[in-house]
Design a protein around this motif. Structure first.
Motif, PDB file in Angstrom:
ATOM      1  N   ARG A   5      36.291  19.817 -33.714  1.00 10.90           N
ATOM      2  CA  ARG A   5      37.916  19.505 -33.369  1.00 10.90           C
ATOM      3  C   ARG A   5      37.782  19.519 -32.332  1.00 10.90           C
ATOM      4  N   ARG A   6      38.703  19.605 -31.714  1.00 10.71           N
ATOM      5  CA  ARG A   6      38.695  20.120 -30.497  1.00 10.71           C
ATOM      6  C   ARG A   6      40.629  21.089 -30.277  1.00 10.71           C
ATOM      7  N   ALA A   7      40.157  22.206 -29.968  1.00 12.66           N
ATOM      8  CA  ALA A   7      41.416  23.203 -29.932  1.00 12.66           C
ATOM      9  C   ALA A   7      42.397  22.636 -28.880  1.00 12.66           C
ATOM     10  N   GLY A   8      43.519  22.943 -29.448  1.00  9.99           N
ATOM     11  CA  GLY A   8      44.424  22.633 -28.796  1.00  9.99           C
ATOM     12  C   GLY A   8      45.342  24.420 -28.438  1.00  9.99           C
ATOM     13  N   VAL A   9      46.391  24.431 -27.572  1.00 12.09           N
ATOM     14  CA  VAL A   9      46.694  25.124 -27.450  1.00 12.09           C
ATOM     15  C   VAL A   9      47.289  26.615 -28.964  1.00 12.09           C
ATOM     16  N   PRO A  10      47.421  25.782 -29.673  1.00 20.41           N
ATOM     17  CA  PRO A  10      48.390  26.749 -30.836  1.00 20.41           C
ATOM     18  C   PRO A  10      46.988  27.244 -31.397  1.00 20.41           C
ATOM     19  N   ASP A  11      45.904  26.865 -31.165  1.00 19.58           N
ATOM     20  CA  ASP A  11      44.178  27.236 -31.256  1.00 19.58           C
ATOM     21  C   ASP A  11      44.042  28.032 -30.597  1.00 19.58           C
ATOM     22  N   ALA A  12      45.141  28.388 -29.288  1.00 17.02           N
ATOM     23  CA  ALA A  12      44.255  29.955 -28.902  1.00 17.02           C
ATOM     24  C   ALA A  12      43.549  31.327 -28.912  1.00 17.02           C
ATOM     25  N   GLY A  13      45.052  31.515 -30.205  1.00 19.62           N
ATOM     26  CA  GLY A  13      43.714  33.023 -30.786  1.00 19.62           C
ATOM     27  C   GLY A  13      42.669  33.114 -31.632  1.00 19.62           C
ATOM     28  N   VAL A  14      42.965  32.009 -32.114  1.00 12.76           N
ATOM     29  CA  VAL A  14      41.485  32.018 -32.829  1.00 12.76           C
ATOM     30  C   VAL A  14      40.204  31.263 -31.492  1.00 12.76           C
ATOM     31  N   VAL A  15      40.253  30.925 -30.934  1.00 18.06           N
ATOM     32  CA  VAL A  15      39.198  30.496 -29.755  1.00 18.06           C
ATOM     33  C   VAL A  15      39.135  31.811 -29.337  1.00 18.06           C
ATOM     34  N   ALA A  16      40.720  33.395 -28.706  1.00 18.29           N
ATOM     35  CA  ALA A  16      40.170  33.891 -28.180  1.00 18.29           C
ATOM     36  C   ALA A  16      39.525  34.899 -29.560  1.00 18.29           C
ATOM     37  N   ALA A  17      39.859  35.227 -30.657  1.00 22.12           N
ATOM     38  CA  ALA A  17      39.116  35.806 -31.421  1.00 22.12           C
ATOM     39  C   ALA A  17      37.201  35.792 -31.884  1.00 22.12           C
ATOM     40  N   LEU A  18      36.989  34.311 -31.694  1.00 19.17           N
ATOM     41  CA  LEU A  18      35.732  34.141 -31.693  1.00 19.17           C
ATOM     42  C   LEU A  18      34.784  34.744 -30.496  1.00 19.17           C
ATOM     43  N   LEU A  19      35.822  34.752 -29.364  1.00 20.44           N
ATOM     44  CA  LEU A  19      35.127  34.699 -27.670  1.00 20.44           C
ATOM     45  C   LEU A  19      34.581  36.568 -28.173  1.00 20.44           C
ATOM     46  N   ASP A  20      35.487  36.405 -28.122  1.00 21.26           N
ATOM     47  CA  ASP A  20      35.584  38.330 -28.397  1.00 21.26           C
ATOM     48  C   ASP A  20      34.508  38.880 -29.549  1.00 21.26           C
ATOM     49  N   ASP A  21      34.816  37.961 -30.802  1.00 20.86           N
ATOM     50  CA  ASP A  21      33.280  38.287 -31.643  1.00 20.86           C
ATOM     51  C   ASP A  21      31.849  38.373 -30.892  1.00 20.86           C
TER      52      ASP A  21
END
Length: 153
Positions: A5-21
């Protein structure tokens, strides 16, 4: 098939955590989840960056940047990142993400999807080549494309 699914603004933390990992796994510098979350809230609200998430909870991600290009009528899609958590690899999650990337790019009128891959990352190179990506011109035997960069900080 894996749910993407496409990430929205509320998913920013999830996207950030995966990028950081992702960066930590490969010993690449990262500004951390908090900084990335702040940036991603702004970027995901605009039209120049798209993130796709695979799984619930998310175990994989693709991040695309869109840019105009004089050589194409539509935008060029640059696949900035494609990441699947190590314990979930080998289950075709990356394949599902990449298929969604190409589908979304076609929907937005893009004629090309580009990605930069480290030369020594043989697994990634094999993955993208198996999905039809190339770094050579038709008929050439040596790589045609190289990624150059210069940090401006």
């Amino acid at each position: 098939m894996h749910a993407v699914r496409r990430a929205g603004v509320p998913d920013a933390g999830v996207v950030a955590a995966l990028l950081d990992d992702f960066n930590r796994e490969f010993d690449t510098p990262t500004p951390g989840v908090e900084v990335l979350t702040t940036r991603l809230r702004r970027l995901l609200a605009a039209d120049g960056l798209t993130a796709l998430l695979a799984g619930d909870p998310a175990v994989g991600l693709a991040v695309l940047s869109w840019r105009p290009n004089a050589w194409y009528d539509g935008p060029v899609a640059l696949l900035d990142e494609l990441y699947v958590r190590p314990d979930r690899r080998g289950r075709r999650i990356g394949h599902a993400l990449l298929e969604h990337v190409c589908e979304l790019a076609r929907e937005r009128g893009a004629a090309i999807v580009e990605i930069n891959v480290d030369g020594e990352d043989l697994d990634a190179r094999r993955f993208y080549e198996a999905h039809g990506f190339t770094n050579t011109e038709p008929g050439a035997t040596d790589p045609t494309y190289y990624y150059y960069y210069r940090e401006l900080v």
